[in-house]
Design a protein around this motif. Sequence first.
Motif, PDB file in Angstrom:
ATOM      1  N   PHE A   1      -1.441  15.019   4.437  1.00 47.03           N
ATOM      2  CA  PHE A   1      -1.180  13.774   3.203  1.00 47.03           C
ATOM      3  C   PHE A   1      -1.448  12.444   4.167  1.00 47.03           C
ATOM      4  CE2 PHE A   1       1.245  10.748   1.117  1.00 47.03           C
ATOM      5  CZ  PHE A   1       0.436  10.447  -0.001  1.00 47.03           C
TER       6      PHE A   1
ATOM      7  N   THR B   1      -7.897   6.296   4.870  1.00 52.44           N
ATOM      8  CA  THR B   1      -8.143   5.189   4.128  1.00 52.44           C
ATOM      9  C   THR B   1      -7.555   3.777   4.569  1.00 52.44           C
ATOM     10  OG1 THR B   1      -6.045   5.518   2.911  1.00 52.44           O
ATOM     11  CG2 THR B   1      -8.017   6.638   2.032  1.00 52.44           C
ATOM     12  N   GLU B   2      -6.653   3.796   5.367  1.00 48.38           N
ATOM     13  CA  GLU B   2      -6.083   2.372   6.001  1.00 48.38           C
ATOM     14  C   GLU B   2      -7.312   2.353   6.957  1.00 48.38           C
ATOM     15  OE1 GLU B   2      -3.476   0.552   5.446  1.00 48.38           O
ATOM     16  OE2 GLU B   2      -3.418   1.596   3.533  1.00 48.38           O
TER      17      GLU B   2
ATOM     18  N   MET C   1      -6.395  14.781  -4.926  1.00 45.64           N
ATOM     19  CA  MET C   1      -5.696  13.668  -5.091  1.00 45.64           C
ATOM     20  C   MET C   1      -6.522  12.749  -6.287  1.00 45.64           C
ATOM     21  SD  MET C   1      -4.273  11.676  -1.828  1.00 45.64           S
ATOM     22  CE  MET C   1      -3.578  10.277  -2.418  1.00 45.64           C
TER      23      MET C   1
ATOM     24  N   ASP D   1     -10.607   7.861  -5.704  1.00 46.25           N
ATOM     25  CA  ASP D   1     -11.118   8.043  -4.482  1.00 46.25           C
ATOM     26  C   ASP D   1     -11.917   9.207  -4.281  1.00 46.25           C
ATOM     27  OD1 ASP D   1     -12.075   8.209  -1.843  1.00 46.25           O
ATOM     28  OD2 ASP D   1     -10.683   6.883  -1.080  1.00 46.25           O
TER      29      ASP D   1
ATOM     30  N   LEU E   1      -4.876  11.605   5.352  1.00 45.93           N
ATOM     31  CA  LEU E   1      -5.697  10.928   4.466  1.00 45.93           C
ATOM     32  C   LEU E   1      -5.589   9.612   4.338  1.00 45.93           C
ATOM     33  CD1 LEU E   1      -5.805  13.820   1.889  1.00 45.93           C
ATOM     34  CD2 LEU E   1      -7.711  13.330   3.492  1.00 45.93           C
ATOM     35  N   LEU E   2      -4.259   9.282   4.477  1.00 45.48           N
ATOM     36  CA  LEU E   2      -3.716   7.882   4.350  1.00 45.48           C
ATOM     37  C   LEU E   2      -4.113   7.156   5.636  1.00 45.48           C
ATOM     38  CD1 LEU E   2      -0.003   7.742   2.884  1.00 45.48           C
ATOM     39  CD2 LEU E   2      -2.282   7.365   1.885  1.00 45.48           C
TER      40      LEU E   2
ATOM     41  N   LYS F   1       1.301   2.004  12.502  1.00 46.19           N
ATOM     42  CA  LYS F   1       1.967   1.787  11.404  1.00 46.19           C
ATOM     43  C   LYS F   1       1.953   3.130  10.415  1.00 46.19           C
ATOM     44  CE  LYS F   1       0.785  -0.347   7.155  1.00 46.19           C
ATOM     45  NZ  LYS F   1       0.093  -1.076   6.079  1.00 46.19           N
ATOM     46  N   VAL F   2       0.695   3.503  10.373  1.00 41.86           N
ATOM     47  CA  VAL F   2       0.641   4.735   9.244  1.00 41.86           C
ATOM     48  C   VAL F   2       1.293   5.798   9.721  1.00 41.86           C
ATOM     49  CG1 VAL F   2      -0.813   6.338   8.132  1.00 41.86           C
ATOM     50  CG2 VAL F   2      -1.514   3.816   8.239  1.00 41.86           C
TER      51      VAL F   2
ATOM     52  N   SER G   1       0.924  -1.131   0.091  1.00 41.47           N
ATOM     53  CA  SER G   1       0.040  -0.026  -0.067  1.00 41.47           C
ATOM     54  C   SER G   1       0.974   1.323  -0.001  1.00 41.47           C
ATOM     55  CB  SER G   1      -1.035   0.005   1.216  1.00 41.47           C
ATOM     56  OG  SER G   1      -0.151   0.308   2.338  1.00 41.47           O
ATOM     57  N   LEU G   2       0.212   2.243  -0.434  1.00 40.62           N
ATOM     58  CA  LEU G   2       0.867   3.588  -0.353  1.00 40.62           C
ATOM     59  C   LEU G   2       1.560   3.790   0.731  1.00 40.62           C
ATOM     60  CD1 LEU G   2       1.964   5.824  -2.314  1.00 40.62           C
ATOM     61  CD2 LEU G   2      -0.222   7.098  -1.656  1.00 40.62           C
ATOM     62  N   SER G   3       0.878   3.553   2.017  1.00 41.86           N
ATOM     63  CA  SER G   3       1.569   4.054   3.256  1.00 41.86           C
ATOM     64  C   SER G   3       2.664   2.948   3.656  1.00 41.86           C
ATOM     65  CB  SER G   3       0.632   3.964   4.517  1.00 41.86           C
ATOM     66  OG  SER G   3       0.039   2.741   4.779  1.00 41.86           O
ATOM     67  N   ASP G   4       2.766   1.775   3.062  1.00 38.14           N
ATOM     68  CA  ASP G   4       3.999   0.929   3.322  1.00 38.14           C
ATOM     69  C   ASP G   4       5.112   1.641   2.459  1.00 38.14           C
ATOM     70  OD1 ASP G   4       2.555  -1.051   4.791  1.00 38.14           O
ATOM     71  OD2 ASP G   4       1.831  -1.865   2.791  1.00 38.14           O
TER      72      ASP G   4
ATOM     73  N   GLY H   1       3.011  11.080  -2.496  1.00 40.40           N
ATOM     74  CA  GLY H   1       3.396   9.458  -2.578  1.00 40.40           C
ATOM     75  C   GLY H   1       4.088   8.915  -3.808  1.00 40.40           C
TER      76      GLY H   1
ATOM     77  N   LYS I   1     -10.208   0.732   5.275  1.00 33.84           N
ATOM     78  CA  LYS I   1      -9.911  -0.582   4.672  1.00 33.84           C
ATOM     79  C   LYS I   1      -9.988  -1.339   5.838  1.00 33.84           C
ATOM     80  CE  LYS I   1      -6.210   0.117   1.798  1.00 33.84           C
ATOM     81  NZ  LYS I   1      -5.037  -0.298   1.077  1.00 33.84           N
TER      82      LYS I   1
ATOM     83  N   LEU J   1     -11.035  11.833  -1.616  1.00 25.35           N
ATOM     84  CA  LEU J   1      -9.803  12.192  -1.761  1.00 25.35           C
ATOM     85  C   LEU J   1      -9.363  13.325  -2.761  1.00 25.35           C
ATOM     86  CD1 LEU J   1      -7.634   9.388  -0.778  1.00 25.35           C
ATOM     87  CD2 LEU J   1      -8.486  10.919   0.681  1.00 25.35           C
TER      88      LEU J   1
ATOM     89  N   PRO K   1      -4.873   6.307  -3.522  1.00 25.19           N
ATOM     90  CA  PRO K   1      -3.583   5.708  -2.657  1.00 25.19           C
ATOM     91  C   PRO K   1      -3.262   4.307  -3.092  1.00 25.19           C
ATOM     92  CG  PRO K   1      -4.982   6.925  -1.174  1.00 25.19           C
ATOM     93  CD  PRO K   1      -5.810   6.874  -2.349  1.00 25.19           C
ATOM     94  N   ASP K   2      -4.290   3.432  -3.393  1.00 29.02           N
ATOM     95  CA  ASP K   2      -4.207   2.137  -3.889  1.00 29.02           C
ATOM     96  C   ASP K   2      -3.459   2.125  -5.245  1.00 29.02           C
ATOM     97  OD1 ASP K   2      -4.930   1.179  -1.465  1.00 29.02           O
ATOM     98  OD2 ASP K   2      -6.946   0.533  -1.905  1.00 29.02           O
TER      99      ASP K   2
END
Lengths: 593, 79
Positions: B34, B41-42, A208, A199, B37-38, B10-11, A4-7, A40, B45, A202, A212-213
Amino acid sequence: MEFSLSDYINMDKNRMHGRKNMRFDKKIKIAVLGSFTLNGFKETLNVKCKNAGIKASFYIGDYRQYANELIDKKSRLYGFRPDITFLLIDVKSVLGELFFNPYGVSANKRMKLVKANYAKLNSLIIGFLKYGSGILVTNNFEVPAYSPMGILESRERFGYFEMIKELNARISRFNSHNSIFVFDYDSFASSLGKNNITDEKLAYLADMKISPDTIPLLCEEYMRYVRALSGLSRKCIVLDMDNTLWGGIVGEDGLEGIRLGPEPPGNAYMEFQKYLLALFERGVILAANSSNNAEDVLKVLRKHPYEVLRERHFASLKINWENKVKNLVEIAKDINIGLDSMIFLEDDKRIRGLVKAALPQVLCPDMPEDPSSYPGFLKGIKELDTLQFTLEDKKRSARYVAERSRKELAGAFKSIPEYLKQLSITVEIGPVDKFSIPRIAQLTTRTNQFNFSSKRYQEKEIEGLARDKRYGVYYVSAKDKFGDYGITGAIIARKNKHEWLVDNLLLSCRILGRKIEEAVLVDIMRRAEREKAAALRVVLTKTEKNMPVFNFLKNHDLIPENFARKNALVTIYERDKKPGLEGHIKHIKVVSK
Amino acid sequence: MSKFNRIVSKVLKIKASRITDRTSPINVKSWDSFRGLLLITEIEKGFGVKFSMQEILTIKDIASLKKILKSHGINPDEA
């Protein structure tokens, strides 16, 4: 599997990410510009570059400043001097009101607006061509899936969808510039589903436009350009056979027992092979690495009615009971490419594990368990890209196969002369023309081993010499029963009054050792004699790599065994002295033009 | 550790032990707009919910984020 983008953002922040003491062989400067928030992208591309062994530095354009940056010679973008620039523009921001209300204006007006918008985009491209560096990857536009006309949309003259398709058709013209690449964003969006890539929340909250996915998936597409530009693309697919190309084990199930053909599950294997064949046809080299008795597999390749890939498609066939790691090394040696150019497709997880551990340079992706996923898996391989595609590239895979056939024939004969006779070589020698001149110039810069003087020439110089009556400039081309080598040699001779002086004579190493060297020399001797030259001499200059020339001359007693001079004029013939070369070339048909 | 804390940690790249109701962009440096927002979304999900724009606009800290989850019938403190 994609992270994922946060990863990606966390991996990017983690400096220790990746292997310890990582060494980067490649460096690249990447710029990203766009019409919306690009958060990102940098982090994701950076992690993906690291994983590919590339050290990347970035310039990310300010929010929606792409147009100014591209037309301004002094912009920070151009100051950065990127190797690759990704320009990401969304159709909504370009078309503005027209995007929302296409039928508020007439069809003629829509066409006018398309032309005007294209002109605007084109001016950005021109700016890049004038002031930019490296390559630019821009995108076409997502064709919407919704129209205010509903089911009548397709009846509209130059309607909403058609309008955007027309703009896309125009954008694809940018591809005619060598340094501009149009990324097919519309296909990319379709492949994921146009309703899934944004999304909306967002988009409204933070502009955006790509979810993000989706960003990591888009960056993976961008990496294809990065890898190709960095020379990290692969050119050979090595295939396991049992349970990869067909279902079952040929040694146990037999020719009739393996699953391959129109019935399921054989149809999945057959289609998988068809996709592989399509890759072969565009120049991807195929090789086989299979644990089997060779005769069992050859029976399938030769006799199975539904086998798509035949012997003639494989540049190397390693069908034996050796371990597959060793076979891979042999294949690389066989066809003379690096292990890092290879992809190995193997259904057996255990063997994949061995290969990954022993040969990390080989890309060994995890194949899906179910053959119905094989075709989709193959289509997902994004490591085979190149930025240029010439006719020579297209023929590459076939050329490697011809080389295997030659080697096999050589192995079948006891003596070299007998083998050479079987090859049915034809050599053609003639004056250069405008089609052969670029290739001749290329050969003078690339040929090292069989190169008498190693003088390098520009295309312009060759052109000049070809026009000059005092010079003879000749090409050498060759073919045999397995294929055409194309133009593989050149002779540049000064026709002095009493004697000919060869300034350079060179032959590509691809054709050495087949007495073509002798045939070329005989032909040039005959030409000199016909024009009453009393002698023929060649300029010889020793370099680090042209030992084969010296060996050749020694073998024919044209220079003494203890010859030690770095520069010399070697006499090929004079009135009283002539080398006996004709006897060596009885197996060659010489066409002298 | 609760699923909620796992995602936040984690985020935002912070230790789970640091997460309190008062955790917010003011006291966590990595929590910029930013990352915010992540994070949403996490969380969406992870818990299989969708927040409205209006809900997202009211998020100021962990307490307000938890409140929204609760209004969707989810107990964020459950393991």
